[in-house]
Design a protein around this motif. Structure first.
Motif, PDB file in Angstrom:
ATOM      1  N   VAL A   7       0.872  -1.169   0.000  1.00 47.03           N
ATOM      2  CA  VAL A   7       0.000   0.000   0.000  1.00 47.03           C
ATOM      3  C   VAL A   7       0.917   1.228   0.000  1.00 47.03           C
ATOM      4  CG1 VAL A   7      -1.731   1.319   1.280  1.00 47.03           C
ATOM      5  CG2 VAL A   7      -1.854  -1.177   1.236  1.00 47.03           C
ATOM      6  N   LEU A   8       0.741   2.093  -0.983  1.00 46.56           N
ATOM      7  CA  LEU A   8       1.545   3.307  -1.086  1.00 46.56           C
ATOM      8  C   LEU A   8       0.900   4.463  -0.338  1.00 46.56           C
ATOM      9  CD1 LEU A   8       2.378   3.053  -4.884  1.00 46.56           C
ATOM     10  CD2 LEU A   8       3.897   2.516  -2.973  1.00 46.56           C
ATOM     11  N   SER A   9      -0.405   4.658  -0.559  1.00 49.59           N
ATOM     12  CA  SER A   9      -1.107   5.772   0.077  1.00 49.59           C
ATOM     13  C   SER A   9      -2.601   5.500   0.105  1.00 49.59           C
ATOM     14  CB  SER A   9      -0.825   7.096  -0.652  1.00 49.59           C
ATOM     15  OG  SER A   9      -1.338   7.065  -1.973  1.00 49.59           O
ATOM     16  N   VAL A  10      -3.265   6.237   0.968  1.00 44.28           N
ATOM     17  CA  VAL A  10      -4.713   6.155   1.115  1.00 44.28           C
ATOM     18  C   VAL A  10      -5.256   7.579   1.054  1.00 44.28           C
ATOM     19  CG1 VAL A  10      -6.591   5.495   2.657  1.00 44.28           C
ATOM     20  CG2 VAL A  10      -4.529   4.084   2.547  1.00 44.28           C
ATOM     21  N   ALA A  42      -6.476  20.518 -10.182  1.00 40.56           N
ATOM     22  CA  ALA A  42      -6.351  19.251  -9.451  1.00 40.56           C
ATOM     23  C   ALA A  42      -5.143  19.325  -8.523  1.00 40.56           C
ATOM     24  CB  ALA A  42      -6.233  18.081 -10.409  1.00 40.56           C
ATOM     25  N   ARG A  43      -5.394  19.673  -7.269  1.00 38.04           N
ATOM     26  CA  ARG A  43      -4.330  19.804  -6.272  1.00 38.04           C
ATOM     27  C   ARG A  43      -4.196  18.509  -5.483  1.00 38.04           C
ATOM     28  NH1 ARG A  43      -4.710  23.668  -0.999  1.00 38.04           N
ATOM     29  NH2 ARG A  43      -2.615  23.302  -0.161  1.00 38.04           N
ATOM     30  N   LEU A  44      -2.973  18.021  -5.394  1.00 34.79           N
ATOM     31  CA  LEU A  44      -2.680  16.818  -4.628  1.00 34.79           C
ATOM     32  C   LEU A  44      -1.839  17.215  -3.420  1.00 34.79           C
ATOM     33  CD1 LEU A  44      -1.880  13.328  -5.710  1.00 34.79           C
ATOM     34  CD2 LEU A  44      -0.174  14.458  -4.296  1.00 34.79           C
ATOM     35  N   VAL A  45      -2.351  16.946  -2.228  1.00 37.74           N
ATOM     36  CA  VAL A  45      -1.628  17.213  -0.985  1.00 37.74           C
ATOM     37  C   VAL A  45      -1.381  15.864  -0.327  1.00 37.74           C
ATOM     38  CG1 VAL A  45      -1.674  18.340   1.272  1.00 37.74           C
ATOM     39  CG2 VAL A  45      -2.717  19.477  -0.712  1.00 37.74           C
ATOM     40  N   GLN A  46      -0.104  15.539  -0.115  1.00 40.49           N
ATOM     41  CA  GLN A  46       0.246  14.245   0.479  1.00 40.49           C
ATOM     42  C   GLN A  46       1.102  14.447   1.708  1.00 40.49           C
ATOM     43  OE1 GLN A  46       1.110  10.850  -2.065  1.00 40.49           O
ATOM     44  NE2 GLN A  46       3.052  10.575  -0.995  1.00 40.49           N
ATOM     45  N   VAL A  47       0.710  13.792   2.801  1.00 36.05           N
ATOM     46  CA  VAL A  47       1.462  13.831   4.057  1.00 36.05           C
ATOM     47  C   VAL A  47       1.760  12.390   4.475  1.00 36.05           C
ATOM     48  CG1 VAL A  47       0.428  16.022   4.791  1.00 36.05           C
ATOM     49  CG2 VAL A  47      -0.634  13.866   5.500  1.00 36.05           C
ATOM     50  N   ARG A  48       2.760  12.258   5.355  1.00 33.98           N
ATOM     51  CA  ARG A  48       3.119  10.923   5.835  1.00 33.98           C
ATOM     52  C   ARG A  48       3.458  11.011   7.321  1.00 33.98           C
ATOM     53  NH1 ARG A  48       4.903   6.539   2.837  1.00 33.98           N
ATOM     54  NH2 ARG A  48       5.269   7.934   1.078  1.00 33.98           N
ATOM     55  N   PRO A  49       2.850  10.141   8.110  1.00 29.87           N
ATOM     56  CA  PRO A  49       3.260  10.079   9.506  1.00 29.87           C
ATOM     57  C   PRO A  49       4.732   9.651   9.587  1.00 29.87           C
ATOM     58  CG  PRO A  49       1.168   8.951   9.196  1.00 29.87           C
ATOM     59  CD  PRO A  49       1.725   9.248   7.828  1.00 29.87           C
ATOM     60  N   PRO A  50       5.508  10.224  10.509  1.00 31.90           N
ATOM     61  CA  PRO A  50       6.920   9.841  10.621  1.00 31.90           C
ATOM     62  C   PRO A  50       7.061   8.324  10.790  1.00 31.90           C
ATOM     63  CG  PRO A  50       6.443  11.723  12.021  1.00 31.90           C
ATOM     64  CD  PRO A  50       5.119  11.222  11.504  1.00 31.90           C
ATOM     65  N   GLY A  51       7.936   7.730  10.007  1.00 34.57           N
ATOM     66  CA  GLY A  51       8.200   6.308  10.091  1.00 34.57           C
ATOM     67  C   GLY A  51       7.195   5.416   9.392  1.00 34.57           C
ATOM     68  N   SER A  52       6.144   5.979   8.837  1.00 33.09           N
ATOM     69  CA  SER A  52       5.110   5.176   8.178  1.00 33.09           C
ATOM     70  C   SER A  52       5.494   4.865   6.736  1.00 33.09           C
ATOM     71  CB  SER A  52       3.767   5.916   8.187  1.00 33.09           C
ATOM     72  OG  SER A  52       2.794   5.175   7.478  1.00 33.09           O
ATOM     73  N   VAL A  54       3.088   4.193   4.667  1.00 26.40           N
ATOM     74  CA  VAL A  54       1.888   4.585   3.935  1.00 26.40           C
ATOM     75  C   VAL A  54       1.644   6.084   4.114  1.00 26.40           C
ATOM     76  CG1 VAL A  54      -0.596   4.204   3.674  1.00 26.40           C
ATOM     77  CG2 VAL A  54       0.901   2.290   4.266  1.00 26.40           C
ATOM     78  N   ALA A  55       1.399   6.769   3.003  1.00 24.56           N
ATOM     79  CA  ALA A  55       1.105   8.201   3.025  1.00 24.56           C
ATOM     80  C   ALA A  55      -0.403   8.422   2.987  1.00 24.56           C
ATOM     81  CB  ALA A  55       1.763   8.892   1.828  1.00 24.56           C
ATOM     82  N   LEU A  56      -0.815   9.633   3.335  1.00 26.04           N
ATOM     83  CA  LEU A  56      -2.212  10.053   3.254  1.00 26.04           C
ATOM     84  C   LEU A  56      -2.316  11.143   2.197  1.00 26.04           C
ATOM     85  CD1 LEU A  56      -2.906  10.359   7.072  1.00 26.04           C
ATOM     86  CD2 LEU A  56      -3.484   8.444   5.577  1.00 26.04           C
ATOM     87  N   VAL A  57      -3.277  11.005   1.289  1.00 30.81           N
ATOM     88  CA  VAL A  57      -3.517  11.999   0.243  1.00 30.81           C
ATOM     89  C   VAL A  57      -4.798  12.723   0.623  1.00 30.81           C
ATOM     90  CG1 VAL A  57      -3.897  12.382  -2.207  1.00 30.81           C
ATOM     91  CG2 VAL A  57      -2.370  10.546  -1.467  1.00 30.81           C
ATOM     92  N   ALA A  68      -8.958   7.010  -3.291  1.00 32.66           N
ATOM     93  CA  ALA A  68      -8.658   5.594  -3.481  1.00 32.66           C
ATOM     94  C   ALA A  68      -7.533   5.140  -2.568  1.00 32.66           C
ATOM     95  CB  ALA A  68      -8.243   5.353  -4.935  1.00 32.66           C
ATOM     96  N   VAL A  69      -7.382   3.836  -2.510  1.00 38.63           N
ATOM     97  CA  VAL A  69      -6.197   3.224  -1.931  1.00 38.63           C
ATOM     98  C   VAL A  69      -5.234   3.023  -3.098  1.00 38.63           C
ATOM     99  CG1 VAL A  69      -5.267   1.183  -0.767  1.00 38.63           C
ATOM    100  CG2 VAL A  69      -7.524   2.066  -0.130  1.00 38.63           C
ATOM    101  N   ARG A  70      -4.025   3.556  -2.956  1.00 39.31           N
ATOM    102  CA  ARG A  70      -3.024   3.439  -4.017  1.00 39.31           C
ATOM    103  C   ARG A  70      -2.090   2.280  -3.677  1.00 39.31           C
ATOM    104  NH1 ARG A  70      -5.044   8.053  -3.533  1.00 39.31           N
ATOM    105  NH2 ARG A  70      -5.537   9.333  -5.319  1.00 39.31           N
ATOM    106  N   LEU A  71      -1.979   1.355  -4.616  1.00 33.77           N
ATOM    107  CA  LEU A  71      -1.201   0.137  -4.421  1.00 33.77           C
ATOM    108  C   LEU A  71      -0.025   0.106  -5.378  1.00 33.77           C
ATOM    109  CD1 LEU A  71      -4.283  -2.264  -4.453  1.00 33.77           C
ATOM    110  CD2 LEU A  71      -3.058  -1.447  -2.418  1.00 33.77           C
ATOM    111  N   GLY A  72       1.104  -0.392  -4.908  1.00 37.26           N
ATOM    112  CA  GLY A  72       2.258  -0.581  -5.777  1.00 37.26           C
ATOM    113  C   GLY A  72       2.123  -1.878  -6.549  1.00 37.26           C
TER     114      GLY A  72
END
Length: 123
Positions: A7-10, A42-52, A54-57, A68-72
């Motif tokens: 899982v790359l991002s949610v 179309a603005r994409l804002v992505q954050v990631r909890p430290p050490g995670s 998986v990112a949040l979009v 969506a759930v983004r999968l590699g």
């Protein structure tokens, strides 16, 4: 070969991307990874909890970017063909190829939840 590597991002639907960005970074301590206009409007804002891993979009509900759930996947073309062969309705008849990005496509699970396969580097 497994189609899914990780899982790359949610996506998280948000009413106000700026307010959500402040909340996720200033209150929850997430790190900003991207705040870009993918295409006009179309603005994409992505954050990631430290050490995670998986990112949040953070996306508004009316975004053209799929919530969506983004999968590699190691091979987006093979995944596209396999998903099509399984009878799943694809949102993209062809792989989406944007400058500076690896190939991707979107579809939904049987319950209508959005999924995106993104080819990972080296795939």
């Amino acid at each position: 070969m497994s189609l899914t590597t990780r899982v790359l991002s949610v996506s998280v639907p948000v009413a106000d991307q700026d307010a959500a960005l402040r909340f996720y970074t200033e209150v929850l301590g997430c790190e900003l990874e991207a705040d870009v206009e993918v295409w006009p409007g179309a603005r994409l804002v992505q954050v990631r909890p430290p050490g995670s891993a998986v990112a949040l979009v953070l996306l508004p509900p009316d975004s053209e970017i799929p919530v969506a759930v983004r999968l590699g996947t190691p091979d987006a073309a093979a995944a596209h063909a396999a998903i099509r062969a399984a009878g799943v309705r694809l949102d993209n008849e062809e792989l989406v190829r944007m400058d500076g990005m690896t190939p991707m496509f979107s579809f939904a699970d049987p319950d209508g939840n959005g999924l995106v396969y993104i080819e990972e580097d080296g795939g």
